[in-house]
Scaffold this motif. Structure first.
Motif, PDB file in Angstrom:
ATOM      1  N   ARG A 299      47.517  33.197  40.683  1.00 35.69           N
ATOM      2  CA  ARG A 299      45.994  33.302  40.519  1.00 35.69           C
ATOM      3  C   ARG A 299      45.558  34.762  40.166  1.00 35.69           C
ATOM      4  O   ARG A 299      44.664  35.249  40.673  1.00 35.69           O
ATOM      5  CB  ARG A 299      45.527  33.149  42.031  1.00 35.69           C
TER       6      ARG A 299
ATOM      7  N   ASP B 285      36.648  34.339  37.171  1.00 32.57           N
ATOM      8  CA  ASP B 285      36.298  32.972  38.121  1.00 32.57           C
ATOM      9  C   ASP B 285      37.049  32.708  39.149  1.00 32.57           C
ATOM     10  O   ASP B 285      38.268  32.597  39.278  1.00 32.57           O
ATOM     11  CB  ASP B 285      36.659  31.992  36.784  1.00 32.57           C
TER      12      ASP B 285
ATOM     13  N   ASP C 125      37.539  30.390  41.359  1.00 33.73           N
ATOM     14  CA  ASP C 125      38.092  29.246  41.353  1.00 33.73           C
ATOM     15  C   ASP C 125      39.501  29.399  40.756  1.00 33.73           C
ATOM     16  O   ASP C 125      40.443  28.671  41.173  1.00 33.73           O
ATOM     17  CB  ASP C 125      37.279  28.230  40.814  1.00 33.73           C
ATOM     18  N   LYS C 126      39.675  30.089  39.804  1.00 35.38           N
ATOM     19  CA  LYS C 126      40.861  30.271  39.140  1.00 35.38           C
ATOM     20  C   LYS C 126      41.792  31.766  39.449  1.00 35.38           C
ATOM     21  O   LYS C 126      43.142  31.655  39.458  1.00 35.38           O
ATOM     22  CB  LYS C 126      40.643  30.553  37.483  1.00 35.38           C
TER      23      LYS C 126
END
Length: 528
Positions: free
Chosen positions: A93, A149, A151-152
Motif C-alpha cells: 500500500r 487515493d 483506498d489504495k
C-alpha cells in the motif's frame, strides 16, 4: 507505544514542515537556478554547486555528513536511486512517483522490474521550460493529488533524481498528507548518495522520521500480526528471510523477540520498529535510520550473530543493552556455542578467497568465511566505515585480512591480481575479470548475500556453494584451452578474415571525450 511517545519532543520535526519564509526562498530558487550542464552527465561538482545555489545547501551538507565518500570520488555503483525505489516498491500500500530525466526513469524502472517488482511507478516528466519556471513542482503536486487515493495507498513516496535536486525542486513543500495518504518527498541524487545501498537508508530514515511524528501526535496502528509479548530487537538492513527466524531462536532464551526489519514491508511496521528495546544495526551504514532510533531513545548494537565469535559477542551486547541477567544471557550463548561449534566441525572451506561487494554485509560474510577455514586475503566494500562495523573491521584486520572501505573497482581488481585466489567473490566486473583469467568466481549479491548468514544456519549455508565453485577450476582451464587462439578484444571470435586493428580511431575518440570532460570541469555549459 506510550513509552515511545514520551521520548519525543514536539519541536523535533523532520524536513517535512517548513516555515513560510523557507517556502518562499525555495520557490524562488527553482526559477533562479541555471540548469544548463547539470545532471548525471554534467559532472559531480557542477551538480553539487547547482544544488547549493538552488537552496539545497543543507541537504548537501547532510549527505556529505551521513554518507562520506572515500579517497576517490565515490564507488562505482548502479544509480543509487535504485535502492530507495526498490524499498518503496516492496512495501504494501505504498505508491511511488519519480521526478527525473526520462532516460534515468526508464533505466530505474527497467532494473526494478527485472529484479521482480510488479508495481507501476508514477513519473512526472519535464523539459527545460517546466524546470526553470517552477512548473515541474506544480506538476508534481498535481500528480500527488491524482495518486493520493486512501483506498489504495497508505503513503506516496516522491523521489527527486539528479536534475530536479540540482535545480532545487522543493519536495519539502509538498503537503504532509492528502485525504489520509502520507506524502514523503526525498532527494536521491547520484552526486550526493554514493551507493544504492545507502539510498535505502535515505527513504527508511525519512519514513521513520514521519512515523515518529505520528507516534508523538496520538494513537497509531498496531502491526498486522499484533504486538509481541516480549521486548523486541529491531533489525536494520535487508537480510535473508530465514535470518530473522534464526535470530529469534537465538534471542528466545533471553526473553527477547525479533521485531520488524528495516527497511519495512508495510507502513505500520515503522511504529513497531520504533517501539523496540534495542536496534541491531546488521548493516552498519543506515545513518539516517539510526539517527531516528537514537532520537527515540533506542540503543544501537553493531555487527551481527555470524560465526562463533561474532554470535557470542552479539548476544552479549544485545542482552546487556536490554538489561537481561547474565545467567539468561549465558544460557543463550552456551546454546549457540554448542550448535555453531558443531556446525563448524562439519562444514569447512579450503581455498584462498578475495571478496568484494556493495550490499553492506561484506564484513559479516568475511568473518564467517574466516571461521569456516577459508584463506581470506582481501575484503572490499563500497560502504563506509562506521561505529557499527568497527568491531568487525578490527576482528578481520587482526587476522591479516586486507580491508578496504569505499573500495573502487580498481582496488578490487588489484587485489585479485595480487593474491591470485582460488575463488573471487565480487561484483559483476570482478567476476568477469576472474573468469577471463580462468578463476572460479561468484557474484556476491545473488549467490552469497542472498542466503542465510546468521547463527548455525549461516555456518551451514556457505561451504557447499563455495567449495563447489572452487572445484570448478579444471572446467575453467578446459574452456580456456578450448577457446585459445580465437582472439581478444576486437578480434575475439572466429572470422574468415581477421578484423584489422582500428585502435587509432578509439584513441582519437577518447581524446575528444577527454576534451569534453575538461570543458565540464572548467564550468562550460554541457547539456544533459
Amino acid at each position: 507505544m506510550d513509552d515511545l511517545r514520551k521520548e519525543f519532543e514536539p519541536d523535533q520535526t523532520s524536513e517535512i514542515n517548513l516555515a513560510a519564509a523557507d517556502q518562499a526562498i525555495l520557490a524562488e530558487a527553482v526559477t533562479d537556478t541555471p540548469t544548463s550542464g547539470i545532471g548525471c552527465h554534467g559532472g559531480t561538482e557542477l551538480s553539487k554547486a547547482a544544488a547549493r545555489a538552488a537552496g539545497q545547501g543543507e541537504l548537501m551538507d547532510r549527505f556529505e555528513a551521513d554518507y562520506p565518500k572515500g579517497p576517490h570520488d565515490q564507488p562505482q555503483s548502479m544509480c543509487p536511486a535504485f535502492g530507495s525505489l526498490r524499498v518503496g516498491l516492496r512495501m504494501r500500500r505504498v505508491g511511488t512517483i519519480l521526478s527525473g530525466s526520462a532516460c534515468c526513469v526508464y533505466g530505474l524502472t527497467f532494473t526494478s522490474h527485472f529484479y521482480g517488482a510488479k508495481r507501476s511507478v508514477g513519473y512526472v516528466p519535464f523539459n527545460s521550460e517546466t524546470l526553470v519556471t517552477g512548473k515541474l513542482y506544480e506538476d508534481i503536486v498535481e500528480a500527488v493529488h491524482l495518486m493520493a487515493d486512501p483506498d489504495k495507498f497508505d503513503a506516496l513516496i516522491v523521489t527527486n533524481l539528479c536534475v530536479p535536486t540540482a535545480s532545487g525542486v522543493p519536495l519539502r513543500m509538498l503537503p504532509r498528507e492528502i485525504d489520509g495518504v502520507r506524502i514523503v518527498g526525498i532527494d536521491v541524487p547520484g552526486f550526493g548518495i554514493p551507493t544504492h545501498a545507502e539510498a535505502k537508508d535515505v527513504l527508511s530514515g525519512a519514513m521513520l522520521a514521519y512515523a515518529r511524528q505520528e507516534v508523538a501526535s496520538g494513537p497509531v496502528q498496531r502491526p498486522r500480526g499484533g504486538l509481541k509479548d516480549k521486548p523486541t530487537v529491531t533489525l536494520v538492513g535487508e537480510v535473508f528471510p530465514a535470518d530473522p527466524v534464526v535470530i529469534g531462536g537465538m534471542l528466545e532464551p533471553m526473553g527477547l523477540a525479533v521485531g520488524p526489519t528495516v527497511p519495512v514491508r508495510e507502513w505500520r511496521d515503522l511504529y513497531a520498529a520504533l517501539d523496540c528495546a534495542v536496534v541491531a544495526a546488521i548493516h552498519p551504514f543506515y545513518t539516517a535510520s539510526v539517527r531516528e532510533f537514537s532520537a527515540a531513545g533506542r540503543p544501537i548494537v553493531g555487527s551481527a550473530p555470524v560465526g562463533l565469535e561474532g554470535s557470542d559477542a552479539w548476544l552479549s551486547a544485545i542482552g546487556n543493552s536490554c538489561g537481561v541477567s547474565q545467567a539468561r544471557i549465558d544460557i543463550s550463548r552456551n546454546a549457540m556455542r554448542g550448535a555453531i561449534s558443531a556446525a563448524l566441525a562439519h562444514n569447512r572451506i579450503n581455498g584462498r578467497i578475495t571478496l568484494s561487494g556493495y550490499e553492506g554485509s561484506e564484513l559479516l560474510v568475511a568473518r564467517l568465511l574466516v571461521e569456516l577455514g577459508a584463506d581470506l586475503r582481501y575484503v572490499g566494500t563500497a560502504c563506509p566505515k562506521t561505529p557499527y562495523n568497527a568491531a568487525d573491521a578490527e576482528w578481520l584486520e587482526a587476522r591479516g585480512v586486507q580491508l578496504r572501505f569505499r573500495a573502487s573497482l580498481e582496488q578490487d581488481l588489484a587485489a585479485f591480481a595480487e593474491y591470485r585466489p582460488d575463488l573471487a567473490i565480487g561484483t559483476t566486473p570482478v567476476v568477469q575479470k576472474a573468469k577471463e583469467a580462468a578463476t572460479p568466481a561468484l557474484y556476491f549479491t545473488n549467490l552469497i548475500s542472498a542466503r542465510p548468514l546468521m547463527g548455525p544456519a549461516g555456518v551451514a549455508s556457505l561451504p557447499s556453494v563455495i567449495n563447489a565453485a572452487i572445484a570448478n577450476k579444471d572446467r575453467f582451464l578446459a574452456m580456456n584451452a578450448f577457446f585459445d587462439g580465437v582472439g581478444k578484444g576486437d578480434t575475439a571470435g572466429i572470422w574468415e578474415e581477421t578484423p584489422k586493428d582500428r585502435s587509432g580511431y578509439r584513441k582519437k575518440f577518447a581524446a575528444k571525450v577527454k576534451q569534453s570532460r575538461n570543458a565540464v570541469d572548467n564550468g562550460e555549459s554541457v547539456g544533459c
